[in-house]
Design an enzyme around this catalytic site. Structure first.
Site, mmCIF file in Angstrom:
data_model
loop_
_atom_site.group_PDB
_atom_site.id
_atom_site.type_symbol
_atom_site.label_atom_id
_atom_site.label_comp_id
_atom_site.label_asym_id
_atom_site.label_seq_id
_atom_site.Cartn_x
_atom_site.Cartn_y
_atom_site.Cartn_z
ATOM 1 N N SER A 111 -3.367 -11.735 0.158
ATOM 2 C CA SER A 111 -1.839 -13.024 -0.532
ATOM 3 C C SER A 111 -0.785 -12.480 1.161
ATOM 4 O O SER A 111 -0.672 -11.105 1.311
ATOM 5 C CB SER A 111 -0.674 -12.838 -1.469
ATOM 6 N N HIS A 119 9.898 -9.040 -3.309
ATOM 7 C CA HIS A 119 9.384 -9.857 -3.009
ATOM 8 C C HIS A 119 9.388 -10.759 -4.698
ATOM 9 O O HIS A 119 9.016 -9.932 -5.709
ATOM 10 C CB HIS A 119 7.469 -10.501 -2.234
ATOM 11 N N LYS A 131 -2.189 -6.040 -4.841
ATOM 12 C CA LYS A 131 -3.168 -6.638 -3.417
ATOM 13 C C LYS A 131 -2.852 -5.568 -2.452
ATOM 14 O O LYS A 131 -4.286 -5.687 -1.755
ATOM 15 C CB LYS A 131 -2.501 -7.645 -3.031
#
Length: 219
Positions: A111, A119, A131
């Site tokens: 991503s 974020h 991630k």
């Protein structure tokens, strides 16, 4: 080449399977529910029952695959361990199995903004953090890899041109999942895609470039 796809029944994973089949590349699709998968995936795909969270199932599931594409991802839920388990632990299990099997190329769909701790997506149980941990595990594994970081995902395809840049240089934008699938599969054929993180969005005002040019422009 024989491709193994994890997350094969997901919105992006199913498009990756179809893209591979369209190119006559044999596919082993890892699915948890064979019946559900039959209704989603093309009949040419070989369906393999298994789960990235059950590492003991993965060596057999990989079979004679030579490349691996991972499009798994935690779904929004009230389980705070979801992103840790699926986006990190599951990917880690795949990387370990891929190393043991001698997989030639590992493509991970990640991503945009995984390096941005603050974020808003991290409000979903730190999903970008996990991630990013998965990305780093692949980078340290010794496997040949391509990490694809797409922007916001759209189900409808469009004619916008793909914009591809280096890690941590794109922070907004979106693109159709079909284009994510195309980039993921093209990475298997482009020498310039190896051992790179590529960030992708699509824009109507961008100039159209070949996949070779796109990957070559990423450092």
């Amino acid at each position: 080449m024989k491709a193994f796809v994890a997350g094969a029944t997901g919105e992006t994973g199913s498009r990756i399977v179809k893209e591979l089949v369209a190119r006559n590349i044999p596919v082993r699709a890892l699915v948890r529910d064979i019946q559900k998968a039959r209704a989603i995936l093309p009949p040419e795909a070989e369906l393999i029952a298994g789960d990235v969270l059950q590492p003991e199932s993965l060596p057999t599931a990989l079979g004679d695959s030579t490349v691996l594409l991972c499009a798994t991802g935690a779904k929004p839920s009230f389980d705070p361990t979801g992103p840790y388990k699926v986006d990190f632990e599951g990917t880690k299990n795949l990387v370990d199995a891929a190393k043991a099997k001698g997989i030639e190329h590992f493509v991970l769909v990640s991503s945009l903004c995984t390096s941005q701790l603050f974020h808003p997506l991290n409000l979903f149980w730190l999903i970008l953090v996990w991630k990013k941990q998965a990305e780093e595990y692949i980078q340290k594994s010794g496997l040949t890899y391509t990490i694809v970081r797409p922007g916001g995902l759209k189900n409808e395809d469009n004619s916008d041109a793909i914009v591809m840049q280096s890690a941590d240089t794109l922070f907004e934008g979106s693109l159709p999942r079909q284009k994510v699938a195309q980039v993921s599969v093209e990475a298997l054929f482009e020498p310039a895609a190896r051992n790179k993180i590529v960030e992708i969005v699509a824009r109507p005002d961008a100039s159209t470039k070949s996949f070779g040019e796109l990957f070559a422009n990423v450092v």
